[in-house]
Design a protein around this motif. Structure first.
Motif, short mmCIF file in Angstrom:
data_model
loop_
_atom_site.label_atom_id
_atom_site.label_comp_id
_atom_site.label_asym_id
_atom_site.label_seq_id
_atom_site.Cartn_x
_atom_site.Cartn_y
_atom_site.Cartn_z
N SER A 28 0.81 -1.21 0.00
CA SER A 28 0.00 0.00 0.00
C SER A 28 0.84 1.26 0.00
O SER A 28 0.40 2.31 -0.47
CB SER A 28 -0.94 0.00 1.21
OG SER A 28 -0.20 -0.01 2.42
N GLY A 29 2.08 1.20 0.52
CA GLY A 29 2.89 2.40 0.63
C GLY A 29 3.20 3.05 -0.69
O GLY A 29 2.95 4.24 -0.90
N LEU A 30 3.75 2.28 -1.63
CA LEU A 30 4.11 2.84 -2.93
C LEU A 30 2.88 3.23 -3.73
O LEU A 30 2.85 4.27 -4.40
CB LEU A 30 4.96 1.84 -3.72
CG LEU A 30 6.39 1.63 -3.21
CD1 LEU A 30 7.10 0.56 -4.04
CD2 LEU A 30 7.19 2.94 -3.28
N TRP A 31 1.85 2.41 -3.69
CA TRP A 31 0.63 2.75 -4.42
C TRP A 31 -0.03 3.99 -3.84
O TRP A 31 -0.57 4.83 -4.57
CB TRP A 31 -0.34 1.57 -4.41
CG TRP A 31 0.06 0.48 -5.38
CD1 TRP A 31 1.28 0.33 -5.99
CD2 TRP A 31 -0.75 -0.58 -5.85
NE1 TRP A 31 1.28 -0.76 -6.80
CE2 TRP A 31 0.04 -1.36 -6.74
CE3 TRP A 31 -2.06 -0.98 -5.59
CZ2 TRP A 31 -0.45 -2.49 -7.38
CZ3 TRP A 31 -2.54 -2.12 -6.23
CH2 TRP A 31 -1.75 -2.86 -7.12
N SER A 32 0.01 4.12 -2.53
CA SER A 32 -0.54 5.32 -1.89
C SER A 32 0.27 6.55 -2.29
O SER A 32 -0.29 7.63 -2.52
CB SER A 32 -0.54 5.16 -0.37
OG SER A 32 -1.41 4.12 0.03
N ALA A 33 1.60 6.38 -2.36
CA ALA A 33 2.45 7.49 -2.77
C ALA A 33 2.13 7.91 -4.20
O ALA A 33 2.10 9.10 -4.52
CB ALA A 33 3.93 7.10 -2.65
#
Length: 309
Positions: free
Chosen positions: A35-40
């Motif tokens: 979720s971190g990269l996609w959220s970024a």
């Protein structure tokens, strides 16, 4: 036999138990946080402004005087001897005679000057995305067409923008490319040996880039020879640096993997904050499908490439 059998069984039980523990720790595919990269991307990159820093490769583009002419032509069907065509084959293709991998917007591999360092196919994928600093010496270059970036220029940039980040890319803006393709490839803004040594040895940058097709005008290519000879890469032929802020953007670098390549044709794209006035954001231009043109793409024998006019 019973004792041996029991011992053997016990050993097997231990091994099975150990294997189960290892298996639990090394489950495949591993559980990762996605979720971190996609959220970024959703929160930042999807709204960012994208600016192309790349010249279009064409046969009439400027090239270093030591290399031969580049030519484009329609690809020929080896069975018929005829050029592939929409009407007869359902598609077209091009053939390119590229006399060098040192042409246009490029990324020099260290192997260009030193056979014991990486060729283009050996360069790491970690070059793909980095912080981008832009040092502007266009005012100096306007007064002196062969001006060379100095350590003082770097320190002056840092006085206003903070220390050059370790692992970043530093592009030197001179505005030399703004008259492309009508440019002087013999006299041009340079990057001094002292400056590149400072950036690499004192600031730990990934690589630097400049607008002209060479780093410096010294007889032995002093700055370029030091860079590549010590295992560093460099960018040449970048453009549109006048559209970028001095800091705050990222640089996306994409290039093919020619086996044993000494250089590479590159697509550099700056990824800038969403409030930056230049560039386009995802969804602002036709992407999937891409733009439909009223004028067809046809082979232009006079120009030597396919064009719409």
């Amino acid at each position: 036999m019973r004792h041996l059998s029991f011992t053997t069984m016990a050993a097997v039980a231990v091994l099975v138990s150990a294997a189960a523990v290892v298996s639990a720790k090394q489950a495949w595919p591993p559980v990762i946080e996605t979720s971190g990269l996609w959220s970024a991307y959703d929160s930042t990159l999807s709204k960012a402004k994208y600016i192309d820093l790349t010249h279009t490769i064409r046969p009439d583009m400027p090239i270093w005087r030591g290399f031969g002419n580049v030519t484009f032509s329609p690809a020929i069907n080896k069975d018929t001897g005829q050029a592939f065509a929409y009407a007869t084959d359902g598609f077209v293709a091009n053939a390119y005679k590229l006399t060098t991998d040192q042409m246009g917007t490029q990324l020099d591999a260290p192997a260009h000057f030193n056979a014991h360092y990486a060729a283009t196919d050996e360069m790491p994928p970690t070059f793909a995305l980095r912080k981008l600093c832009v040092i502007d010496v266009s005012a100096q270059a306007k007064k002196n067409s062969s001006y060379a970036l100095t350590v003082d220029d770097v320190l002056g940039w840092e006085a206003e923008n903070g220390r050059v980040p370790r692992g970043s890319v530093v592009f030197v803006r001179s505005d030399w490319s703004r008259t492309w393709p009508r440019v002087d490839t013999d006299v041009f803004p340079q990057v001094s040996l002292d400056a590149v040594q400072f950036l690499h040895l004192q600031r730990g940058i990934l690589f630097h880039g400049h607008e002209p097709l060479d780093t410096d005008m010294t007889p032995n290519f002093d700055a370029e020879a030091w860079i590549l000879g010590h295992g560093y890469a460099q960018a040449e032929g970048v453009t549109n640096l006048h559209l970028l802020p001095p800091k705050g953007c990222l640089l996306s670098t994409g290039f093919p993997k020619f086996k044993g390549g000494a250089g590479n044709y590159v697509r550099y794209v700056a990824v800038c904050p969403e409030n930056w006035p230049h560039g386009v954001s995802p969804g602002q231009v036709p992407e999937a499908p891409m733009q439909h043109f009223e004028e067809a793409l046809v082979w232009n024998a006079q120009k030597g490439y396919r064009s719409r006019s």
